[in-house]
Design a protein around this motif. Structure first.
Motif, PDB file in Angstrom:
ATOM      1  N   ASN A 152       0.864  -1.300   0.138  1.00 42.75           N
ATOM      2  CA  ASN A 152       0.015   0.060   0.005  1.00 42.75           C
ATOM      3  C   ASN A 152       0.847   1.134   0.050  1.00 42.75           C
ATOM      4  N   GLY A 153       2.063   0.995  -0.283  1.00 40.69           N
ATOM      5  CA  GLY A 153       2.916   2.371  -0.493  1.00 40.69           C
ATOM      6  C   GLY A 153       2.434   3.303  -1.461  1.00 40.69           C
ATOM      7  N   SER A 154       3.244   4.626  -1.553  1.00 39.74           N
ATOM      8  CA  SER A 154       2.718   5.661  -2.449  1.00 39.74           C
ATOM      9  C   SER A 154       4.057   6.063  -3.185  1.00 39.74           C
ATOM     10  N   ASP A 155       3.742   6.352  -4.670  1.00 42.61           N
ATOM     11  CA  ASP A 155       4.900   6.772  -5.415  1.00 42.61           C
ATOM     12  C   ASP A 155       4.369   8.269  -5.583  1.00 42.61           C
ATOM     13  N   LEU A 156       5.377   9.129  -5.448  1.00 46.57           N
ATOM     14  CA  LEU A 156       5.436  10.589  -5.463  1.00 46.57           C
ATOM     15  C   LEU A 156       6.392  11.226  -6.033  1.00 46.57           C
ATOM     16  N   THR A 157       6.203  12.511  -6.334  1.00 43.26           N
ATOM     17  CA  THR A 157       7.483  13.465  -6.478  1.00 43.26           C
ATOM     18  C   THR A 157       7.541  14.669  -5.363  1.00 43.26           C
ATOM     19  N   ASP A 158       8.676  14.677  -4.712  1.00 49.37           N
ATOM     20  CA  ASP A 158       8.788  15.564  -3.646  1.00 49.37           C
ATOM     21  C   ASP A 158       8.948  16.952  -3.932  1.00 49.37           C
ATOM     22  N   HIS A 159       9.097  17.713  -2.936  1.00 47.15           N
ATOM     23  CA  HIS A 159       9.154  19.150  -3.284  1.00 47.15           C
ATOM     24  C   HIS A 159      10.426  19.651  -4.155  1.00 47.15           C
ATOM     25  N   ALA A 160      11.511  18.879  -4.205  1.00 46.82           N
ATOM     26  CA  ALA A 160      12.659  19.134  -4.881  1.00 46.82           C
ATOM     27  C   ALA A 160      12.706  18.417  -6.162  1.00 46.82           C
ATOM     28  N   GLY A 161      11.562  17.771  -6.515  1.00 49.23           N
ATOM     29  CA  GLY A 161      11.378  17.262  -7.779  1.00 49.23           C
ATOM     30  C   GLY A 161      11.746  15.821  -7.869  1.00 49.23           C
ATOM     31  N   ARG A 162      12.248  15.079  -6.739  1.00 52.35           N
ATOM     32  CA  ARG A 162      12.618  13.850  -6.755  1.00 52.35           C
ATOM     33  C   ARG A 162      11.661  12.909  -6.755  1.00 52.35           C
ATOM     34  N   ALA A 163      11.818  11.697  -7.654  1.00 50.33           N
ATOM     35  CA  ALA A 163      10.714  10.650  -7.437  1.00 50.33           C
ATOM     36  C   ALA A 163      11.059   9.696  -6.363  1.00 50.33           C
ATOM     37  N   LEU A 164      10.154   9.480  -5.648  1.00 50.86           N
ATOM     38  CA  LEU A 164      10.220   8.564  -4.202  1.00 50.86           C
ATOM     39  C   LEU A 164       8.963   7.574  -4.236  1.00 50.86           C
ATOM     40  N   ASP A 186      14.207   5.577  -3.301  1.00 47.70           N
ATOM     41  CA  ASP A 186      13.988   5.818  -4.703  1.00 47.70           C
ATOM     42  C   ASP A 186      13.168   4.813  -5.408  1.00 47.70           C
ATOM     43  N   PRO A 187      12.816   5.115  -6.610  1.00 47.17           N
ATOM     44  CA  PRO A 187      11.607   4.291  -6.949  1.00 47.17           C
ATOM     45  C   PRO A 187      12.360   2.810  -7.374  1.00 47.17           C
ATOM     46  N   ASP A 188      13.607   3.010  -7.300  1.00 42.66           N
ATOM     47  CA  ASP A 188      14.396   1.310  -7.542  1.00 42.66           C
ATOM     48  C   ASP A 188      14.222   0.679  -6.301  1.00 42.66           C
ATOM     49  N   GLY A 189      13.707   1.215  -5.308  1.00 39.88           N
ATOM     50  CA  GLY A 189      13.918   0.461  -4.187  1.00 39.88           C
ATOM     51  C   GLY A 189      15.068   0.932  -3.049  1.00 39.88           C
TER      52      GLY A 189
END
Length: 245
Positions: A152-164, A186-189
Motif C-alpha cells: 500500500n505504498g505511495s509513489d510521488l514526486t517531492d518538493h525538490a522534484g525527486r521521484a520517491l 528511490d523508485p528502484d527501492g
C-alpha cells in the motif's frame, strides 16, 4: 540520505491542510476559527495555524512541537508563536487558552500511560477553566495497522522534484501499541531513510478514564468526521473534552 528538512517538506506534501476538501481539516478549522486563543499541540510544520491567520484569525495562536525541522518550516510565518517542546511542557506557555488541539492522530504517539498522563496534565494546565481539548485517535476495532504494508505504498514526486516511493511496515502489535517503520526510497527501492515509531490504540473506556483522571469531561464524541456517533464500524474516536477541574 533523506534529511530531516526533506522529511518535513515531504510531510506537507503527503498531508496538505485543506479545509473544504478533507473532513478532518474542516472539523478542526471550524473549532480554531471560533476560539479566541488556540494551542496546537504537535503542530508539526504549522500548516493549520498558517491557514488560521490567512483566514483572519486575530487572537493568540501558539504551535508546540519537539521536531526542530518541522518547526523551522512553521517559522516561515512569524505572526504565530512557535515553541519547541512536548505536550507535557504545555504548562509553561502561560495558560488561559480557550482551545487546544492535537490533529493528524498525533495523540497516538503518546504510547505509555506515563506519557499520556504527563501530556494531559500539560494541556490541562495550558487551558483556561472551561477550555476545550479536541483530538482524534484511530478506533482499535478498525485495525488500521493491517493496511500499513509495502503493498500500500505511495509513489510521488517531492518538493525538490525527486521521484520517491514511501511505505510502512508493522514490526509488532503488543497491548494496543503498534510499532512500525516508515521507509522513503528511490523508485528502484534504494532506501534513503527509515523512521521508526510506536502508536497507541486506546479503547474508548481507557481513553475516558485517563481524561477523567486529568480533570476533563467529554463534551462530544464522534465516530466519523461527519459528526456521527461511535458505532461498531467506526474508524475514529474524535473527542472534544472540556477542562472541568
Amino acid at each position: 540520505m533523506y534529511s530531516n528538512d526533506d522529511a518535513a517538506a515531504l510531510y506537507d506534501l503527503l498531508n496538505p491542510w485543506e479545509p473544504g476538501t478533507w473532513p478532518a481539516d474542516t472539523f478542526y478549522g471550524e473549532l480554531v476559527m471560533a476560539a479566541d486563543s488556540v494551542l496546537d499541540v504537535g503542530c508539526g510544520t504549522g500548516t493549520m495555524l498558517h491557514w488560521a491567520r490567512e483566514q483572519g484569525h486575530g487572537g493568540r495562536l501558539v504551535g508546540l512541537d519537539p521536531d526542530t525541522a518541522a518547526l523551522a518550516r512553521a517559522r516561515r510565518r512569524a505572526d504565530v508563536e512557535w515553541v519547541e517542546g512536548t505536550a507535557a511542557a504545555a504548562d509553561r506557555l502561560g495558560g488561559g487558552f480557550e482551545l487546544a488541539v492535537m490533529t493528524g492522530h498525533a495523540f497516538q504517539f503518546l504510547a505509555t500511560d506515563e506519557e499520556l498522563r504527563a501530556s494531559l496534565a500539560g494541556v490541562h494546565a495550558a487551558l483556561a477553566p472551561g477550555g476545550r481539548f479536541a483530538f482524534e485517535t484511530r478506533h482499535p476495532q478498525a485495525r488500521a495497522w493491517e493496511r500499513w504494508n509495502p503493498a500500500n505504498g505511495s509513489d510521488l514526486t517531492d518538493h525538490a522534484g525527486r521521484a520517491l516511493r514511501v511505505w510502512h511496515t508493522v514490526e509488532s502489535v503488543v497491548d494496543g501499541v503498534v510499532t512500525f517503520t516508515g521507509t522513503t526510497a528511490d523508485p528502484d527501492g534504494t532506501v534513503l531513510r527509515v523512521d521508526r515509531a510506536s502508536l497507541r490504540f486506546l479503547t474508548e473506556p481507557a481513553l475516558d478514564r485517563l481524561l477523567a483522571e486529568a480533570g476533563f469531561a467529554v463534551e462530544a464524541r464522534h465516530g466519523d468526521w461527519d459528526g456521527s456517533p461511535v458505532s461498531g464500524t467506526s474508524r475514529e474516536l474524535i473527542t472534544v473534552a472540556r477542562r472541568v477541574a
